[in-house]
Design a protein around this motif. Structure first.
Motif, mmCIF file in Angstrom:
data_model
loop_
_atom_site.group_PDB
_atom_site.id
_atom_site.type_symbol
_atom_site.label_atom_id
_atom_site.label_comp_id
_atom_site.label_asym_id
_atom_site.label_seq_id
_atom_site.Cartn_x
_atom_site.Cartn_y
_atom_site.Cartn_z
ATOM 1 N N LEU A 1 0.611 -1.188 -0.036
ATOM 2 C CA LEU A 1 0.055 -0.096 -0.134
ATOM 3 C C LEU A 1 0.771 1.213 0.021
ATOM 4 C CD1 LEU A 1 -2.765 -1.057 2.704
ATOM 5 C CD2 LEU A 1 -2.865 -0.817 0.175
ATOM 6 N N LEU A 2 2.127 1.139 0.706
ATOM 7 C CA LEU A 2 2.854 2.285 0.803
ATOM 8 C C LEU A 2 3.622 2.536 -0.412
ATOM 9 C CD1 LEU A 2 3.712 2.150 4.685
ATOM 10 C CD2 LEU A 2 2.327 3.791 3.462
ATOM 11 N N THR A 3 4.054 1.786 -1.164
ATOM 12 C CA THR A 3 5.271 1.676 -2.441
ATOM 13 C C THR A 3 4.352 1.406 -3.657
ATOM 14 O OG1 THR A 3 5.497 -0.648 -2.141
ATOM 15 C CG2 THR A 3 6.845 0.764 -0.730
ATOM 16 N N ASP A 4 3.249 0.958 -3.809
ATOM 17 C CA ASP A 4 2.861 0.756 -4.995
ATOM 18 C C ASP A 4 1.384 1.271 -5.317
ATOM 19 O OD1 ASP A 4 2.919 -1.162 -7.744
ATOM 20 O OD2 ASP A 4 0.825 -1.543 -6.808
ATOM 21 N N ARG A 5 1.203 2.221 -6.265
ATOM 22 C CA ARG A 5 -0.024 2.968 -6.301
ATOM 23 C C ARG A 5 -1.175 1.961 -6.839
ATOM 24 N NH1 ARG A 5 0.907 8.037 -10.436
ATOM 25 N NH2 ARG A 5 1.986 8.712 -8.574
ATOM 26 N N GLU A 6 -0.770 1.149 -7.735
ATOM 27 C CA GLU A 6 -1.792 0.350 -8.240
ATOM 28 C C GLU A 6 -2.508 -0.491 -7.346
ATOM 29 O OE1 GLU A 6 -4.678 -1.327 -10.866
ATOM 30 O OE2 GLU A 6 -3.423 0.609 -11.003
ATOM 31 N N THR A 7 -1.565 -0.983 -6.480
ATOM 32 C CA THR A 7 -2.153 -1.751 -5.323
ATOM 33 C C THR A 7 -3.051 -1.077 -4.314
ATOM 34 O OG1 THR A 7 -0.300 -3.152 -5.247
ATOM 35 C CG2 THR A 7 -1.570 -3.099 -3.140
ATOM 36 N N ARG A 8 -2.585 0.343 -3.937
ATOM 37 C CA ARG A 8 -3.206 1.101 -3.306
ATOM 38 C C ARG A 8 -4.639 1.570 -3.864
ATOM 39 N NH1 ARG A 8 0.766 4.104 -2.396
ATOM 40 N NH2 ARG A 8 0.381 5.855 -3.892
ATOM 41 N N ARG A 9 -4.684 1.767 -5.081
ATOM 42 C CA ARG A 9 -5.931 2.237 -6.007
ATOM 43 C C ARG A 9 -6.863 0.885 -5.554
ATOM 44 N NH1 ARG A 9 -8.797 0.937 -10.045
ATOM 45 N NH2 ARG A 9 -7.189 -0.711 -10.487
ATOM 46 N N LEU A 10 -6.461 -0.332 -5.879
ATOM 47 C CA LEU A 10 -7.391 -1.322 -5.956
ATOM 48 C C LEU A 10 -7.866 -1.634 -4.587
ATOM 49 C CD1 LEU A 10 -8.672 -3.772 -7.432
ATOM 50 C CD2 LEU A 10 -6.720 -5.076 -7.201
ATOM 51 N N ALA A 11 -6.919 -1.582 -3.643
ATOM 52 C CA ALA A 11 -7.166 -1.839 -2.381
ATOM 53 C C ALA A 11 -8.256 -0.832 -1.496
ATOM 54 C CB ALA A 11 -6.150 -2.039 -1.370
ATOM 55 N N LEU A 12 -8.183 0.320 -2.231
ATOM 56 C CA LEU A 12 -9.011 1.329 -1.420
ATOM 57 C C LEU A 12 -10.538 1.433 -2.400
ATOM 58 C CD1 LEU A 12 -6.664 4.188 -0.686
ATOM 59 C CD2 LEU A 12 -7.681 2.481 0.837
ATOM 60 N N GLY A 13 -10.415 1.056 -3.673
ATOM 61 C CA GLY A 13 -11.543 1.338 -4.580
ATOM 62 C C GLY A 13 -12.294 0.000 -4.928
ATOM 63 N N ALA A 14 -11.910 -1.153 -4.436
ATOM 64 C CA ALA A 14 -12.510 -2.385 -4.947
ATOM 65 C C ALA A 14 -13.849 -2.470 -4.185
ATOM 66 C CB ALA A 14 -11.427 -3.550 -4.524
ATOM 67 N N ARG A 15 -14.771 -3.244 -4.913
ATOM 68 C CA ARG A 15 -16.062 -3.802 -4.340
ATOM 69 C C ARG A 15 -15.644 -4.687 -3.155
ATOM 70 N NH1 ARG A 15 -16.218 -4.704 -9.485
ATOM 71 N NH2 ARG A 15 -15.787 -6.934 -9.343
ATOM 72 N N ASN A 16 -14.557 -5.558 -3.129
ATOM 73 C CA ASN A 16 -14.229 -6.367 -2.204
ATOM 74 C C ASN A 16 -13.237 -6.002 -1.355
ATOM 75 O OD1 ASN A 16 -15.636 -9.017 -2.962
ATOM 76 N ND2 ASN A 16 -14.735 -8.191 -4.929
ATOM 77 N N ARG A 17 -13.001 -4.485 -0.923
ATOM 78 C CA ARG A 17 -11.945 -3.963 -0.202
ATOM 79 C C ARG A 17 -12.229 -4.378 1.412
ATOM 80 N NH1 ARG A 17 -15.377 -0.107 -2.243
ATOM 81 N NH2 ARG A 17 -16.247 1.227 -0.569
#
Length: 282
Positions: free
Chosen positions: A233-249
């Motif tokens: 989450l701290l180092t990867d923008r795509e992971t952060r985007r998915l983790a925060l915006g996913a239906r299954n977050r």
């Protein structure tokens, strides 16, 4: 058993794993299950393979046997046992993304299918051995999960089930604030106790030939996953985007709960060894 939530059905499970596929592979790796530590000095990679090898040992696999991996994920367990035990494996997953990854990493003798285990289409008595590593939890109809395994196995066949279990005496706040949220966040329709699993297996026709509670040996999986997720989450923008915006977050909220559930005994991790009667046996 935690009251079943039928909204957590096969479609919801498939959506969960398809959407979160990039994060699961980054946080969990190819083996989407716990690690099993013996000395505590093993790397996480060695620990997850130790769990797979333990399953192979419990099954007593023999070269040439036909096997079934119920809820095979990315096919890593199927590939490892196909190579190390020289068996043939048919794996079932609900996730098209997981099957796509498996198809990109083929191994002779391994066939991965996108199909619900409760409608697997296998012939009666067509497999010598079967295993389910942390997949029975996702089954809406757990008695049918065991019944299908019994039907598909040949006489004398074995089934090993590695399962997240509710503590036998878990009640009150442990159920409300740990187990029920873990089920919702992880897309688990229900979570059974050891006694309930053994009763369902016996009702399906299996003999329970072994059980081991390995909760203490697997629990460190979750602090490791928490650390990996925080780093991603701290180092990867795509992971952060998915983790925060996913239906299954909400799945990620379950990690602290899982750590606490193990520490309080609300949740256990059990390995069941089951056998189907051989020809001439009752």
């Amino acid at each position: 058993m935690i009251v079943p939530d039928i909204s957590q059905n096969a479609a919801a499970v498939a959506d969960h794993y398809d959407e979160l596929d990039p994060i699961y592979r980054r946080v969990w790796g190819e083996h989407v299950h716990h690690g099993l530590w013996a000395t505590g000095r093993e790397t996480p990679g060695e620990a997850v393979e130790a769990l797979v090898d333990t399953v192979g040992d419990r099954l007593g696999l023999i070269p040439g046997q036909a096997c079934v991996d119920i809820g095979c994920g990315y096919g890593s367990t199927a590939r490892r046992l196909a190579v190390t035990r020289e068996v043939r494996v048919t794996g079932f997953t609900l996730s098209a993304e997981q099957a796509r990854y498996a198809a990109a990493h083929p191994v002779p003798g391994v066939d991965i299918q996108v199909r619900d285990w409760l409608a697997n289409g296998l012939a009666d008595a067509s497999a010598d051995a079967a295993w389910a590593i942390e997949s029975s939890e996702h089954m809406v109809d757990k008695p049918r999960f065991f019944a299908e395994a019994h039907r598909v196995l040949s006489p004398g066949g074995r089934l090993v089930v590695c399962a997240w279990l509710a503590g036998t005496d878990a009640s009150g706040w442990k159920v409300r604030h740990l187990l029920e949220p873990i089920c919702r966040e992880g897309r688990l329709p229900s979570m059974g106790t050891r006694e309930e699993y053994e009763a369902m297996a016996t009702a399906a026709g299996f003999a329970v030939t072994g059980y081991e509670d390995v909760s203490r040996r697997v629990a460190r999986t979750w602090p490791i996953c928490a650390g990996r997720l925080m780093k991603a989450l701290l180092t990867d923008r795509e992971t952060r985007r998915l983790a925060l915006g996913a239906r299954n977050r909400n799945a990620f909220l379950g990690i602290p709960r899982l750590i606490l559930a193990y520490r309080t005994g609300a949740m256990r991790y059990g390995i069941f060894t089951l056998s189907k009667a051989g020809d001439g046996e009752r």
